[in-house]
Design a protein around this motif. Structure first.
Motif, PDB file in Angstrom:
ATOM      1  N   ASN A 222      31.894  15.460  33.223  1.00 16.98           N
ATOM      2  CA  ASN A 222      32.702  15.438  34.442  1.00 16.98           C
ATOM      3  C   ASN A 222      34.144  15.846  34.110  1.00 16.98           C
ATOM      4  OD1 ASN A 222      32.620  15.183  37.214  1.00 16.98           O
ATOM      5  ND2 ASN A 222      33.395  13.092  37.185  1.00 16.98           N
ATOM      6  N   ASP A 223      34.252  16.900  33.308  1.00 17.59           N
ATOM      7  CA  ASP A 223      35.525  17.354  32.744  1.00 17.59           C
ATOM      8  C   ASP A 223      36.168  18.372  33.682  1.00 17.59           C
ATOM      9  OD1 ASP A 223      37.502  18.731  31.236  1.00 17.59           O
ATOM     10  OD2 ASP A 223      36.443  18.302  29.364  1.00 17.59           O
ATOM     11  N   THR A 224      37.215  17.946  34.384  1.00 18.60           N
ATOM     12  CA  THR A 224      37.861  18.834  35.353  1.00 18.60           C
ATOM     13  C   THR A 224      38.650  19.950  34.669  1.00 18.60           C
ATOM     14  OG1 THR A 224      39.741  17.331  35.550  1.00 18.60           O
ATOM     15  CG2 THR A 224      37.966  17.100  37.177  1.00 18.60           C
ATOM     16  N   GLU A 225      39.168  19.692  33.471  1.00 19.34           N
ATOM     17  CA  GLU A 225      39.886  20.753  32.739  1.00 19.34           C
ATOM     18  C   GLU A 225      38.920  21.874  32.354  1.00 19.34           C
ATOM     19  OE1 GLU A 225      42.741  23.066  31.344  1.00 19.34           O
ATOM     20  OE2 GLU A 225      43.113  21.181  32.381  1.00 19.34           O
ATOM     21  N   ALA A 226      37.735  21.513  31.903  1.00 20.12           N
ATOM     22  CA  ALA A 226      36.721  22.516  31.570  1.00 20.12           C
ATOM     23  C   ALA A 226      36.310  23.270  32.842  1.00 20.12           C
ATOM     24  CB  ALA A 226      35.506  21.860  30.918  1.00 20.12           C
ATOM     25  N   ALA A 227      36.229  22.568  33.955  1.00 25.05           N
ATOM     26  CA  ALA A 227      35.887  23.211  35.228  1.00 25.05           C
ATOM     27  C   ALA A 227      36.947  24.232  35.615  1.00 25.05           C
ATOM     28  CB  ALA A 227      35.728  22.161  36.325  1.00 25.05           C
ATOM     29  N   ARG A 228      38.197  23.875  35.446  1.00 25.17           N
ATOM     30  CA  ARG A 228      39.285  24.822  35.755  1.00 25.17           C
ATOM     31  C   ARG A 228      39.209  26.052  34.842  1.00 25.17           C
ATOM     32  NH1 ARG A 228      42.175  20.114  37.041  1.00 25.17           N
ATOM     33  NH2 ARG A 228      42.946  19.802  34.924  1.00 25.17           N
ATOM     34  N   GLN A 229      38.809  25.843  33.592  1.00 16.37           N
ATOM     35  CA  GLN A 229      38.664  26.971  32.669  1.00 16.37           C
ATOM     36  C   GLN A 229      37.570  27.920  33.143  1.00 16.37           C
ATOM     37  OE1 GLN A 229      40.744  27.494  29.947  1.00 16.37           O
ATOM     38  NE2 GLN A 229      39.815  29.502  30.076  1.00 16.37           N
ATOM     39  N   VAL A 230      36.508  27.363  33.700  1.00 13.45           N
ATOM     40  CA  VAL A 230      35.429  28.199  34.243  1.00 13.45           C
ATOM     41  C   VAL A 230      35.963  29.059  35.380  1.00 13.45           C
ATOM     42  CG1 VAL A 230      33.217  28.191  35.487  1.00 13.45           C
ATOM     43  CG2 VAL A 230      33.558  26.677  33.508  1.00 13.45           C
ATOM     44  N   TYR A 231      36.718  28.463  36.286  1.00 11.04           N
ATOM     45  CA  TYR A 231      37.291  29.234  37.391  1.00 11.04           C
ATOM     46  C   TYR A 231      38.158  30.377  36.859  1.00 11.04           C
ATOM     47  CZ  TYR A 231      35.857  26.360  41.341  1.00 11.04           C
ATOM     48  OH  TYR A 231      35.123  25.740  42.302  1.00 11.04           O
ATOM     49  N   HIS A 232      38.984  30.078  35.888  1.00 15.52           N
ATOM     50  CA  HIS A 232      39.871  31.081  35.300  1.00 15.52           C
ATOM     51  C   HIS A 232      39.046  32.205  34.643  1.00 15.52           C
ATOM     52  CE1 HIS A 232      43.300  32.760  33.150  1.00 15.52           C
ATOM     53  NE2 HIS A 232      42.590  32.679  32.040  1.00 15.52           N
ATOM     54  N   ASN A 233      38.090  31.817  33.803  1.00 16.39           N
ATOM     55  CA  ASN A 233      37.280  32.804  33.085  1.00 16.39           C
ATOM     56  C   ASN A 233      36.454  33.659  34.034  1.00 16.39           C
ATOM     57  OD1 ASN A 233      38.284  31.605  30.791  1.00 16.39           O
ATOM     58  ND2 ASN A 233      36.303  30.912  30.016  1.00 16.39           N
ATOM     59  N   GLU A 234      35.932  33.035  35.079  1.00 11.04           N
ATOM     60  CA  GLU A 234      35.063  33.774  35.995  1.00 11.04           C
ATOM     61  C   GLU A 234      35.828  34.899  36.690  1.00 11.04           C
ATOM     62  OE1 GLU A 234      32.406  35.174  38.871  1.00 11.04           O
ATOM     63  OE2 GLU A 234      34.296  34.243  39.421  1.00 11.04           O
ATOM     64  N   LYS A 235      37.065  34.669  37.031  1.00  6.99           N
ATOM     65  CA  LYS A 235      37.889  35.726  37.631  1.00  6.99           C
ATOM     66  C   LYS A 235      38.087  36.874  36.645  1.00  6.99           C
ATOM     67  CE  LYS A 235      40.441  32.745  40.777  1.00  6.99           C
ATOM     68  NZ  LYS A 235      41.736  32.124  41.085  1.00  6.99           N
ATOM     69  N   ILE A 236      38.306  36.525  35.389  1.00  6.10           N
ATOM     70  CA  ILE A 236      38.481  37.555  34.360  1.00  6.10           C
ATOM     71  C   ILE A 236      37.180  38.334  34.172  1.00  6.10           C
ATOM     72  CG2 ILE A 236      38.938  37.975  31.900  1.00  6.10           C
ATOM     73  CD1 ILE A 236      40.779  35.473  32.003  1.00  6.10           C
ATOM     74  N   ILE A 237      36.057  37.633  34.148  1.00  6.81           N
ATOM     75  CA  ILE A 237      34.764  38.298  33.980  1.00  6.81           C
ATOM     76  C   ILE A 237      34.491  39.237  35.152  1.00  6.81           C
ATOM     77  CG2 ILE A 237      32.250  37.915  33.917  1.00  6.81           C
ATOM     78  CD1 ILE A 237      32.914  35.355  32.229  1.00  6.81           C
ATOM     79  N   ASP A 238      34.818  38.812  36.358  1.00  7.55           N
ATOM     80  CA  ASP A 238      34.652  39.700  37.520  1.00  7.55           C
ATOM     81  C   ASP A 238      35.472  40.972  37.344  1.00  7.55           C
ATOM     82  OD1 ASP A 238      32.895  38.012  38.814  1.00  7.55           O
ATOM     83  OD2 ASP A 238      34.370  37.239  40.239  1.00  7.55           O
ATOM     84  N   SER A 239      36.702  40.831  36.880  1.00  5.10           N
ATOM     85  CA  SER A 239      37.555  42.006  36.651  1.00  5.10           C
ATOM     86  C   SER A 239      37.006  42.892  35.536  1.00  5.10           C
ATOM     87  CB  SER A 239      38.982  41.573  36.290  1.00  5.10           C
ATOM     88  OG  SER A 239      39.577  40.914  37.363  1.00  5.10           O
ATOM     89  N   MET A 240      36.545  42.249  34.462  1.00  6.24           N
ATOM     90  CA  MET A 240      35.959  43.012  33.358  1.00  6.24           C
ATOM     91  C   MET A 240      34.737  43.794  33.835  1.00  6.24           C
ATOM     92  SD  MET A 240      36.144  40.046  30.416  1.00  6.24           S
ATOM     93  CE  MET A 240      35.953  40.925  28.869  1.00  6.24           C
ATOM     94  N   HIS A 241      33.929  43.151  34.648  1.00  3.65           N
ATOM     95  CA  HIS A 241      32.719  43.788  35.169  1.00  3.65           C
ATOM     96  C   HIS A 241      33.063  45.077  35.909  1.00  3.65           C
ATOM     97  CE1 HIS A 241      29.453  44.093  38.311  1.00  3.65           C
ATOM     98  NE2 HIS A 241      28.775  44.197  37.191  1.00  3.65           N
ATOM     99  N   VAL A 242      34.038  44.985  36.787  1.00  4.60           N
ATOM    100  CA  VAL A 242      34.454  46.164  37.562  1.00  4.60           C
ATOM    101  C   VAL A 242      35.044  47.232  36.639  1.00  4.60           C
ATOM    102  CG1 VAL A 242      36.086  46.981  39.313  1.00  4.60           C
ATOM    103  CG2 VAL A 242      34.803  44.870  39.698  1.00  4.60           C
ATOM    104  N   GLU A 243      35.955  46.817  35.766  1.00  4.32           N
ATOM    105  CA  GLU A 243      36.612  47.760  34.861  1.00  4.32           C
ATOM    106  C   GLU A 243      35.620  48.422  33.912  1.00  4.32           C
ATOM    107  OE1 GLU A 243      39.632  47.617  31.033  1.00  4.32           O
ATOM    108  OE2 GLU A 243      39.669  45.947  32.453  1.00  4.32           O
ATOM    109  N   TYR A 244      34.746  47.640  33.305  1.00  5.50           N
ATOM    110  CA  TYR A 244      33.797  48.176  32.331  1.00  5.50           C
ATOM    111  C   TYR A 244      32.754  49.066  33.001  1.00  5.50           C
ATOM    112  CZ  TYR A 244      35.695  44.764  28.988  1.00  5.50           C
ATOM    113  OH  TYR A 244      36.505  44.033  28.161  1.00  5.50           O
ATOM    114  N   ARG A 245      32.380  48.721  34.204  1.00  6.22           N
ATOM    115  CA  ARG A 245      31.437  49.557  34.956  1.00  6.22           C
ATOM    116  C   ARG A 245      32.059  50.942  35.201  1.00  6.22           C
ATOM    117  NH1 ARG A 245      27.054  48.177  37.499  1.00  6.22           N
ATOM    118  NH2 ARG A 245      26.263  49.464  39.167  1.00  6.22           N
ATOM    119  N   ARG A 246      33.310  50.943  35.653  1.00  4.33           N
ATOM    120  CA  ARG A 246      33.999  52.216  35.899  1.00  4.33           C
ATOM    121  C   ARG A 246      34.138  53.032  34.614  1.00  4.33           C
ATOM    122  NH1 ARG A 246      38.599  49.639  39.568  1.00  4.33           N
ATOM    123  NH2 ARG A 246      37.496  49.683  41.548  1.00  4.33           N
ATOM    124  N   SER A 247      34.552  52.376  33.540  1.00  4.09           N
ATOM    125  CA  SER A 247      34.757  53.109  32.293  1.00  4.09           C
ATOM    126  C   SER A 247      33.436  53.627  31.738  1.00  4.09           C
ATOM    127  CB  SER A 247      35.499  52.264  31.259  1.00  4.09           C
ATOM    128  OG  SER A 247      34.759  51.138  30.868  1.00  4.09           O
TER     129      SER A 247
END
Length: 141
Positions: free
Chosen positions: A73-98
């Motif tokens: 029930n670690d809220t700090e780890a949960a916040r890290q997931v939110y942060h990472n997921e946004k980065i992964i979404d951006s990577m997905h778009v960028e890497y797909r284009r490249s």
């Protein structure tokens, strides 16, 4: 009868199990692509390998954080997931284009392109399921 707190915890676990099962399905898809790449001697460009390495690493960290959030029930780890997921979404778009650019330039083949894009999509979906898990933990779903 379960207490209100135990009932809520049971709900979180049951909902999360569905997402964990889907994560397993995406992992199976990635393994199938890896086997295809190996069996057909498909070679990725250095840039494609670097991109896959980066998103695989971050997706693994995101999954670990989601499971930590669920287990403790670690809220700090949960916040890290939110942060990472946004980065992964951006990577997905960028890497797909490249990668499409590399395909158009003849740097990569159609076979490597299909495998790359499939793995990329499965990794992005894994991060989506991690986001679902922490949404249950935080009471947002």
């Amino acid at each position: 009868r379960l207490s209100k707190q135990n009932s809520k915890r049971a709900y979180i676990i049951l909902q999360s199990l569905n997402d964990i099962e889907r994560i397993g399905d995406h992992c199976e898809n990635i393994i199938e692509q890896a086997e295809y790449v190996h069996e057909n001697s498909i070679v990725f460009s250095e840039e494609a390998r670097d991109e896959l390495s980066a998103i695989i690493k971050l997706t693994g960290e995101t999954l670990e954080a989601a499971l930590k959030a669920l287990g403790n029930n670690d809220t700090e780890a949960a916040r890290q997931v939110y942060h990472n997921e946004k980065i992964i979404d951006s990577m997905h778009v960028e890497y797909r284009r490249s990668h499409i650019k590399r395909l158009n330039e003849g740097i990569c083949t159609g076979s490597s392109g299909a495998a790359f894009l499939d793995v990329l999509s499965n990794l992005e979906r894994i991060s989506d399921h991690c986001l679902n898990i922490v949404g249950y933990v935080l009471g947002e779903r």
